[in-house]
Design an enzyme around this catalytic site. Sequence first.
Site, PDB file in Angstrom:
ATOM      1  N   ASP A   1       0.811  -1.215   0.000  1.00  0.00           N
ATOM      2  CA  ASP A   1       0.000   0.000   0.000  1.00  0.00           C
ATOM      3  C   ASP A   1       0.845   1.266   0.000  1.00  0.00           C
ATOM      4  O   ASP A   1       0.549   2.217  -0.728  1.00  0.00           O
ATOM      5  CB  ASP A   1      -0.899  -0.022   1.242  1.00  0.00           C
ATOM      6  CG  ASP A   1      -2.107   0.889   1.114  1.00  0.00           C
ATOM      7  OD1 ASP A   1      -2.398   1.342  -0.003  1.00  0.00           O
ATOM      8  OD2 ASP A   1      -2.785   1.121   2.138  1.00  0.00           O
TER       9      ASP A   1
ATOM     10  N   LYS B   1      -9.934   8.438  10.453  1.00  0.00           N
ATOM     11  CA  LYS B   1      -9.877   8.776   9.030  1.00  0.00           C
ATOM     12  C   LYS B   1      -8.421   8.689   8.581  1.00  0.00           C
ATOM     13  O   LYS B   1      -7.632   9.618   8.752  1.00  0.00           O
ATOM     14  CB  LYS B   1     -10.416  10.192   8.805  1.00  0.00           C
ATOM     15  CG  LYS B   1     -11.031  10.409   7.390  1.00  0.00           C
ATOM     16  CD  LYS B   1     -10.104  10.161   6.225  1.00  0.00           C
ATOM     17  CE  LYS B   1      -9.196  11.336   5.968  1.00  0.00           C
ATOM     18  NZ  LYS B   1      -8.351  11.119   4.721  1.00  0.00           N
TER      19      LYS B   1
ATOM     20  N   LEU C   1      -4.018   7.729   0.717  1.00  0.00           N
ATOM     21  CA  LEU C   1      -2.888   7.102   0.036  1.00  0.00           C
ATOM     22  C   LEU C   1      -2.503   5.762   0.650  1.00  0.00           C
ATOM     23  O   LEU C   1      -1.757   5.002   0.035  1.00  0.00           O
ATOM     24  CB  LEU C   1      -1.680   8.038   0.042  1.00  0.00           C
ATOM     25  CG  LEU C   1      -1.808   9.320  -0.784  1.00  0.00           C
ATOM     26  CD1 LEU C   1      -0.573  10.174  -0.632  1.00  0.00           C
ATOM     27  CD2 LEU C   1      -2.075   9.010  -2.249  1.00  0.00           C
TER      28      LEU C   1
ATOM     29  N   GLY D   1       0.155  14.920  10.504  1.00  0.00           N
ATOM     30  CA  GLY D   1       0.304  15.215   9.080  1.00  0.00           C
ATOM     31  C   GLY D   1       1.060  16.513   8.878  1.00  0.00           C
ATOM     32  O   GLY D   1       1.864  16.922   9.720  1.00  0.00           O
ATOM     33  N   SER D   2       0.784  17.180   7.783  1.00  0.00           N
ATOM     34  CA  SER D   2       1.535  18.381   7.424  1.00  0.00           C
ATOM     35  C   SER D   2       1.139  19.565   8.301  1.00  0.00           C
ATOM     36  O   SER D   2       0.021  19.648   8.815  1.00  0.00           O
ATOM     37  CB  SER D   2       1.281  18.737   5.958  1.00  0.00           C
ATOM     38  OG  SER D   2      -0.031  19.246   5.786  1.00  0.00           O
TER      39      SER D   2
ATOM     40  N   THR E   1      -1.952  21.494   6.801  1.00  0.00           N
ATOM     41  CA  THR E   1      -3.261  20.913   7.116  1.00  0.00           C
ATOM     42  C   THR E   1      -3.566  21.052   8.603  1.00  0.00           C
ATOM     43  O   THR E   1      -4.708  21.330   8.986  1.00  0.00           O
ATOM     44  CB  THR E   1      -3.305  19.435   6.711  1.00  0.00           C
ATOM     45  OG1 THR E   1      -3.004  19.330   5.310  1.00  0.00           O
ATOM     46  CG2 THR E   1      -4.673  18.836   6.976  1.00  0.00           C
TER      47      THR E   1
ATOM     48  N   SER F   1      -2.734  23.446  10.538  1.00  0.00           N
ATOM     49  CA  SER F   1      -3.172  24.825  10.763  1.00  0.00           C
ATOM     50  C   SER F   1      -4.652  24.991  10.420  1.00  0.00           C
ATOM     51  O   SER F   1      -5.404  25.663  11.142  1.00  0.00           O
ATOM     52  CB  SER F   1      -2.319  25.778   9.921  1.00  0.00           C
ATOM     53  OG  SER F   1      -2.740  27.110  10.081  1.00  0.00           O
ATOM     54  N   LYS F   2      -5.088  24.355   9.335  1.00  0.00           N
ATOM     55  CA  LYS F   2      -6.504  24.427   8.946  1.00  0.00           C
ATOM     56  C   LYS F   2      -7.391  23.736   9.982  1.00  0.00           C
ATOM     57  O   LYS F   2      -8.473  24.220  10.315  1.00  0.00           O
ATOM     58  CB  LYS F   2      -6.703  23.789   7.573  1.00  0.00           C
ATOM     59  CG  LYS F   2      -6.062  24.559   6.425  1.00  0.00           C
ATOM     60  CD  LYS F   2      -6.240  23.817   5.111  1.00  0.00           C
ATOM     61  CE  LYS F   2      -5.533  24.544   3.973  1.00  0.00           C
ATOM     62  NZ  LYS F   2      -5.648  23.792   2.694  1.00  0.00           N
TER      63      LYS F   2
ATOM     64  N   GLU G   1       0.394  16.657  15.658  1.00  0.00           N
ATOM     65  CA  GLU G   1       1.770  16.186  15.446  1.00  0.00           C
ATOM     66  C   GLU G   1       2.077  16.428  13.985  1.00  0.00           C
ATOM     67  O   GLU G   1       1.563  15.722  13.114  1.00  0.00           O
ATOM     68  CB  GLU G   1       1.889  14.707  15.824  1.00  0.00           C
ATOM     69  CG  GLU G   1       3.321  14.285  16.100  1.00  0.00           C
ATOM     70  CD  GLU G   1       4.004  13.679  14.903  1.00  0.00           C
ATOM     71  OE1 GLU G   1       4.587  14.462  14.108  1.00  0.00           O
ATOM     72  OE2 GLU G   1       3.952  12.460  14.729  1.00  0.00           O
TER      73      GLU G   1
ATOM     74  N   CYS H   1       8.158  12.212   9.671  1.00  0.00           N
ATOM     75  CA  CYS H   1       8.101  13.607  10.106  1.00  0.00           C
ATOM     76  C   CYS H   1       9.279  13.980  10.987  1.00  0.00           C
ATOM     77  O   CYS H   1       9.701  15.136  11.018  1.00  0.00           O
ATOM     78  CB  CYS H   1       6.781  13.886  10.820  1.00  0.00           C
ATOM     79  SG  CYS H   1       6.406  12.721  12.132  1.00  0.00           S
TER      80      CYS H   1
ATOM     81  N   GLU I   1      10.422  20.815   4.818  1.00  0.00           N
ATOM     82  CA  GLU I   1      10.335  19.355   4.916  1.00  0.00           C
ATOM     83  C   GLU I   1      10.161  18.738   3.527  1.00  0.00           C
ATOM     84  O   GLU I   1       9.255  19.108   2.787  1.00  0.00           O
ATOM     85  CB  GLU I   1       9.154  18.974   5.806  1.00  0.00           C
ATOM     86  CG  GLU I   1       9.018  17.481   6.046  1.00  0.00           C
ATOM     87  CD  GLU I   1       7.890  17.159   7.016  1.00  0.00           C
ATOM     88  OE1 GLU I   1       8.089  16.288   7.880  1.00  0.00           O
ATOM     89  OE2 GLU I   1       6.811  17.770   6.900  1.00  0.00           O
TER      90      GLU I   1
END
Length: 504
Positions: A99, A185, A189, A238-239, A242, A244-245, A260, A294, A393
């Site tokens: 995967d 969730k 990917l 994640g990033s 994202t 921040s959103k 994180e 990360c 990054e």
Amino acid sequence: MSIPVPSRQLFIDGEWREPLLKNRIPITNPATELIIGSIPAATSEDVDLAVEAARRALSRNKGNDWASASGAHRAKYLRAIALKIKERKSELAELESMDCGKPLDEAAWDIDDVSACFDYYADLAEGLDAKPKTHVSLPMETFKCHVVKEPIGVVGLITPWNYPLLMGTWKVAPALAAGCAAILKPSELASITCLELAAVCKEVGLPPGILNVLTGFGPEAGAPLASHPNVDKVAFTGSSATGSKIMASASKLVKPVTLELGGKSPIVVFEDVDLDKAAEWTIFGCFWTNGQICSATSRLIVHESIAAEFLDRIVKWTKKIKISDPMEEGCRLGPVVSAGQYEKVLKFIETAKSEGATILCGGTRPEHLKKGYFLEPTIITDVSTSMQIWREEVFGPVLCVKTFRNEDEAIELANDTQYGLGAAVISKDLERCNRITKALNAGIVWVNCSQPCFCQAPWGGNKRSGFGRELGEWGLENYMTLKQVTEYISDEPWGWYQPPLSKY
């Protein structure tokens, strides 16, 4: 021949359900570029159903529901999940490898960590029974007070593709141990093993609605989950963009979040090191998990007196790395996860070259691999601190290098970043290591190593790497809230509103 990919639906309220809009997302094996299956694509309508199911799960049979059950009761399910994960280790490792491109040996290691993490949080769940309340000393004898920890409620858990099942477990295990109901969730990917976690939970009889798994794209499934008014907390890995959103969305509802996020972590190598040991830890710290981690220590800061010899050792170690289909025996570097990520990493390398950096080794597709998103491990020198490759990054097997003259300069270079997740220092001088450790602005510091992670220790970062901690007892506390209970114990009336007694 690889095992077939199970065809799964969304997992909501203990049942497999087709997405309401009936859409699916193809799964591409990053080593072969072939479609090997598909996953369901959830939307906001499916998110609503999952949140409703989680809410019902916490109110079913009120007084004997998941949240108010004993920790020992929840621990039985966590241990049953751990056992089933162990039994399916080989299958799950192979699915994860297909995967996301992770070398099979690494994937097997991750699955061991998954089962260990569920067992660990089973122990912590039982520990909640041993100390159900904390008594608080008060200055007034007419009152007594205690504090209890309670599950925070329904939690949304959004996870990345580099450690699909392990990152899911880092959130699911403590959330369930605490008594929460969860909606997981995973990244679109790499979702296969997270759906198999749902299958394991169904097999062991986890009560319906306690864990729901929604696969799908971020905007269609992740964003509605993060902003849902009936989700009490969001935990995201994640990033930074994202994250921040998600933080902005949660702030509108004054909802707690754990983030994180990204990193650009340094590894500082002093002149007194064993060159081969330090070289191996340096490349492990950056190229492990195909460089897609990360906390990768992707900024090498090496003392100028050993730089030339040390880089020579690193190149020799790097050229020993077996790059192949991740299912092949002995593979130590597989493909990056997708075509989009492959192009992104190549663009970083090209930009570094255009800015004047030197590609010491790697930077291109391996000659023997014509298909798949493979990239040779890359080492970049002649880097300035203003270059994109030094500051941003990459999330790929790319190491950039700078030298330093003294300890103060090394610390300055290490801390000169918007991130603060991980950092490493390598030296035989342990007093020096202690000084550097105190000076580094990072949530995780490794001494004479890079990247080892244990579920008993806290994990998380500072600055733009996020806030809050996962793993250990701190991970359990992420999913709990405190309640103060204060009791008036005097037989005398309070007397505030009683009229004063007459003198006559």
